[in-house]
Design a protein around this motif. Structure first.
Motif, PDB file in Angstrom:
ATOM      1  N   SER A  91       0.848  -1.189   0.000  1.00  0.00           N
ATOM      2  CA  SER A  91       0.000   0.000   0.000  1.00  0.00           C
ATOM      3  C   SER A  91       0.888   1.245   0.000  1.00  0.00           C
ATOM      4  O   SER A  91       2.079   1.179   0.316  1.00  0.00           O
ATOM      5  CB  SER A  91      -0.906   0.006   1.234  1.00  0.00           C
ATOM      6  N   THR A 129      -4.783   1.584   0.794  1.00  0.00           N
ATOM      7  CA  THR A 129      -4.677   0.923   2.093  1.00  0.00           C
ATOM      8  C   THR A 129      -5.711  -0.181   2.247  1.00  0.00           C
ATOM      9  O   THR A 129      -5.448  -1.200   2.877  1.00  0.00           O
ATOM     10  CB  THR A 129      -4.829   1.960   3.230  1.00  0.00           C
ATOM     11  N   ASP A 130      -6.868  -0.003   1.631  1.00  0.00           N
ATOM     12  CA  ASP A 130      -7.933  -0.999   1.710  1.00  0.00           C
ATOM     13  C   ASP A 130      -7.764  -2.129   0.692  1.00  0.00           C
ATOM     14  O   ASP A 130      -8.624  -2.985   0.547  1.00  0.00           O
ATOM     15  CB  ASP A 130      -9.299  -0.337   1.519  1.00  0.00           C
ATOM     16  N   LYS A 132      -7.643  -1.764  -2.564  1.00  0.00           N
ATOM     17  CA  LYS A 132      -8.295  -1.463  -3.840  1.00  0.00           C
ATOM     18  C   LYS A 132      -7.307  -0.888  -4.847  1.00  0.00           C
ATOM     19  O   LYS A 132      -6.315  -0.266  -4.481  1.00  0.00           O
ATOM     20  CB  LYS A 132      -9.436  -0.473  -3.631  1.00  0.00           C
TER      21      LYS A 132
END
Length: 154
Positions: A91, A129-130, A132
């Protein structure tokens, strides 16, 4: 003198430039850029060969001298991207932490967006961060396809 090659790939045409024995650019071409003058050098032939090997799943790393132009911070980020193993992702936050600037996630994203040597400097391996897909100078569909390619050949 800057020399340029246009390489046809399944992701669309790619322009690779070299100057003084170093790859300085690799980006996806727009239609208007396809009129660029092709001045093929041995280094550009080798870069094309390695790029096509990578895109066919044969090559996992590149063995080319590169010289990206950017700020010291950008170069630090781009250097860190080279340490992300083939088939893995990080990320923006993780890259910021790796370079010792944990608060600099957005700056890492901006540096990523200015990467002049796509694929060879694997900015496509950076996710939100998620987890995606976010931001890629070559477009999110190409980013998705590059990540799928690496996942399939890891």
């Amino acid at each position: 003198m800057k020399n340029t090659a246009i390489v046809q790939t399944f992701l669309g045409p790619v322009i690779i430039s070299e100057q003084d024995g170093f790859i300085t650019e690799l980006f996806f071409a727009e239609d208007t850029q396809l009129n660029a003058v092709n001045r093929i050098t041995p280094l550009l032939k080798e870069a094309e060969k390695q790029l096509l090997e990578y895109l066919s799943g044969i090559r996992k790393t590149f063995d080319l001298k590169i010289a990206p132009q950017g700020t010291e911070f950008q170069k630090t980020v781009w250097s860190t991207l080279h340490r992300i193993p083939y088939g893995e992702t990080r990320s923006y936050k993780q890259v910021a932490e790796i370079i010792g600037r944990p608060e600099a996630s957005r700056a890492v994203g901006m540096a990523n967006s200015k990467n002049p040597i796509l694929i060879l400097t694997p900015c496509h391996r950076i996710l939100g961060t998620d987890g995606k897909l976010v931001g890629y100078a070559g477009g999110l569909e190409r980013k998705k396809r590059l990540l799928e390619l690496e996942k399939n050949y890891v």
